[in-house]
Enzyme design. Structure first.
Site, PDB file in Angstrom:
ATOM      1  N   GLU A   1      -6.173  38.490 -96.137  1.00 49.87           N
ATOM      2  CA  GLU A   1      -7.127  37.820 -97.043  1.00 49.87           C
ATOM      3  C   GLU A   1      -7.696  38.790 -98.077  1.00 49.87           C
ATOM      4  OE1 GLU A   1      -9.996  35.957 -94.468  1.00 49.87           O
ATOM      5  OE2 GLU A   1      -8.620  34.332 -93.946  1.00 49.87           O
TER       6      GLU A   1
ATOM      7  N   LYS B   1     -19.709  30.706-100.416  1.00 51.75           N
ATOM      8  CA  LYS B   1     -19.151  29.476-100.975  1.00 51.75           C
ATOM      9  C   LYS B   1     -20.054  28.929-102.091  1.00 51.75           C
ATOM     10  CE  LYS B   1     -16.662  28.263 -96.721  1.00 51.75           C
ATOM     11  NZ  LYS B   1     -16.296  27.178 -95.777  1.00 51.75           N
TER      12      LYS B   1
ATOM     13  N   TYR C   1      -6.312  28.168 -97.275  1.00 54.55           N
ATOM     14  CA  TYR C   1      -6.601  27.151 -96.264  1.00 54.55           C
ATOM     15  C   TYR C   1      -5.329  26.406 -95.841  1.00 54.55           C
ATOM     16  CZ  TYR C   1     -11.660  27.789 -96.793  1.00 54.55           C
ATOM     17  OH  TYR C   1     -12.950  28.300 -96.787  1.00 54.55           O
TER      18      TYR C   1
ATOM     19  N   HIS D   1     -17.325  31.868 -95.817  1.00 56.52           N
ATOM     20  CA  HIS D   1     -16.057  32.093 -95.128  1.00 56.52           C
ATOM     21  C   HIS D   1     -16.074  33.504 -94.578  1.00 56.52           C
ATOM     22  CE1 HIS D   1     -11.772  32.583 -94.338  1.00 56.52           C
ATOM     23  NE2 HIS D   1     -11.912  33.774 -94.889  1.00 56.52           N
TER      24      HIS D   1
ATOM     25  N   ASN E   1     -20.631  24.976 -95.331  1.00 59.09           N
ATOM     26  CA  ASN E   1     -21.211  25.862 -94.318  1.00 59.09           C
ATOM     27  C   ASN E   1     -21.425  27.301 -94.814  1.00 59.09           C
ATOM     28  OD1 ASN E   1     -18.557  26.559 -94.442  1.00 59.09           O
ATOM     29  ND2 ASN E   1     -18.068  26.084 -92.319  1.00 59.09           N
TER      30      ASN E   1
HETATM   31  N1  UDP Z   1     -13.771  22.469 -92.357  1.00 57.44           N
HETATM   32  C1  UDP Z   1     -14.229  21.165 -92.508  1.00 57.44           C
HETATM   33  N2  UDP Z   1     -14.159  20.307 -91.435  1.00 57.44           N
HETATM   34  C2  UDP Z   1     -13.667  20.714 -90.240  1.00 57.44           C
HETATM   35  C3  UDP Z   1     -13.185  22.025 -90.098  1.00 57.44           C
HETATM   36  C4  UDP Z   1     -13.262  22.892 -91.173  1.00 57.44           C
HETATM   37  O1  UDP Z   1     -14.680  20.770 -93.580  1.00 57.44           O
HETATM   38  O2  UDP Z   1     -13.631  19.895 -89.290  1.00 57.44           O
HETATM   39  C5  UDP Z   1     -13.866  23.408 -93.517  1.00 57.44           C
HETATM   40  C6  UDP Z   1     -15.107  24.306 -93.408  1.00 57.44           C
HETATM   41  O3  UDP Z   1     -15.615  24.534 -94.730  1.00 57.44           O
HETATM   42  C7  UDP Z   1     -14.511  25.571 -92.812  1.00 57.44           C
HETATM   43  C8  UDP Z   1     -13.158  25.613 -93.516  1.00 57.44           C
HETATM   44  O4  UDP Z   1     -12.733  24.254 -93.560  1.00 57.44           O
HETATM   45  O5  UDP Z   1     -15.332  26.705 -93.053  1.00 57.44           O
HETATM   46  C9  UDP Z   1     -12.112  26.456 -92.824  1.00 57.44           C
HETATM   47  O6  UDP Z   1     -11.936  25.984 -91.515  1.00 57.44           O
HETATM   48  P1  UDP Z   1     -11.726  27.007 -90.287  1.00 57.44           P
HETATM   49  O7  UDP Z   1     -11.299  26.194 -89.104  1.00 57.44           O
HETATM   50  O8  UDP Z   1     -10.855  28.127 -90.718  1.00 57.44           O
HETATM   51  O9  UDP Z   1     -13.232  27.513 -89.994  1.00 57.44           O
HETATM   52  P2  UDP Z   1     -13.988  28.894 -90.339  1.00 57.44           P
HETATM   53  O10 UDP Z   1     -13.009  30.017 -90.098  1.00 57.44           O
HETATM   54  O11 UDP Z   1     -14.469  28.817 -91.756  1.00 57.44           O
HETATM   55  O12 UDP Z   1     -15.144  28.930 -89.353  1.00 57.44           O
HETATM   56 MG    MG Z   2     -11.103  30.182 -90.780  1.00 64.10          MG
END
Ligand code: UDP
Ligand code: MG
Length: 154
Positions: free
Chosen positions: A127, A10, A50, A116, A113
């Site tokens: 994806e 990211k 997303y 991805h 974080n």
């Molecule tokens: N995200 C966020 N707040 C939340 C949950 C997700 O900002 O409470 C963002 C975060 O950057 C995350 C992305 O949205 O990596 C995608 O969310 P997902 O639930 O798919 O998590 P991931 O697969 O990235 O662990």
């Molecule tokens: Mg995810």
């Protein structure tokens, strides 16, 4: 059986100078890098990528964060690569991510974080098709495979 998975480094990883660190972790684990490119993400692709979060209040912030700088897209290949890479990433909320994971070592945020990772083989295929065309993949022999795997794992 070899799987392929998508990793997006990211904008925060790029700005904080963590690109090499993160890629190095996957290399050292023994995953094979088969595609890599640097791009700026657009609203159009983020709305799709997303889509499962589009009704969440943080969705505009998430998209802004993903557009704040270029990202590095990479495809890693290996035995059970989707699960292995996702476990290396750690929990979505980096404050809950276990030390030793990428998020647990490099982030304090649920949004910013670092990476991805695809969450299932089915989504990995979708994806990867979203971000790569067939010509993006580089075919080469991974000469150390016999030192990384038993014959039935590859
Ligand atoms: N995200 C966020 N707040 C939340 C949950 C997700 O900002 O409470 C963002 C975060 O950057 C995350 C992305 O949205 O990596 C995608 O969310 P997902 O639930 O798919 O998590 P991931 O697969 O990235 O662990
Ligand atoms: Mg995810």
């Amino acid at each position: 059986m070899a799987e392929r998975t998508l990793v997006i480094l990211k904008p925060g990883a790029l700005q904080r100078g963590l690109v090499g660190e993160v890629i190095s972790r996957f290399e050292k684990r023994g995953l094979k890098l088969v595609a890599l490119k640097m791009v700026r993400l657009t609203d159009e692709v983020l709305d799709i990528h997303y889509a499962h979060l589009k009704d969440r209040p943080f969705f505009p912030w998430l998209k802004n964060g993903m557009k704040a700088a270029p990202v590095i897209l990479c495809c890693w290949e290996g035995c059970e690569a989707v699960k292995v890479v996702r476990e290396m990433a750690g929990a979505t909320n980096a404050r809950k991510a276990v030390p030793g994971t990428i998020r647990g070592d490099y982030s304090m945020s649920a949004q910013e974080n670092i990476i991805h990772t695809s969450d299932s083989p089915e989504n990995a295929a979708i994806e990867l098709d979203r971000f790569f065309v067939p010509e993006d993949y580089c075919e080469y022999q991974s000469v150390l495979d016999p030192f990384k795997y038993s014959p039935d794992e590859i």
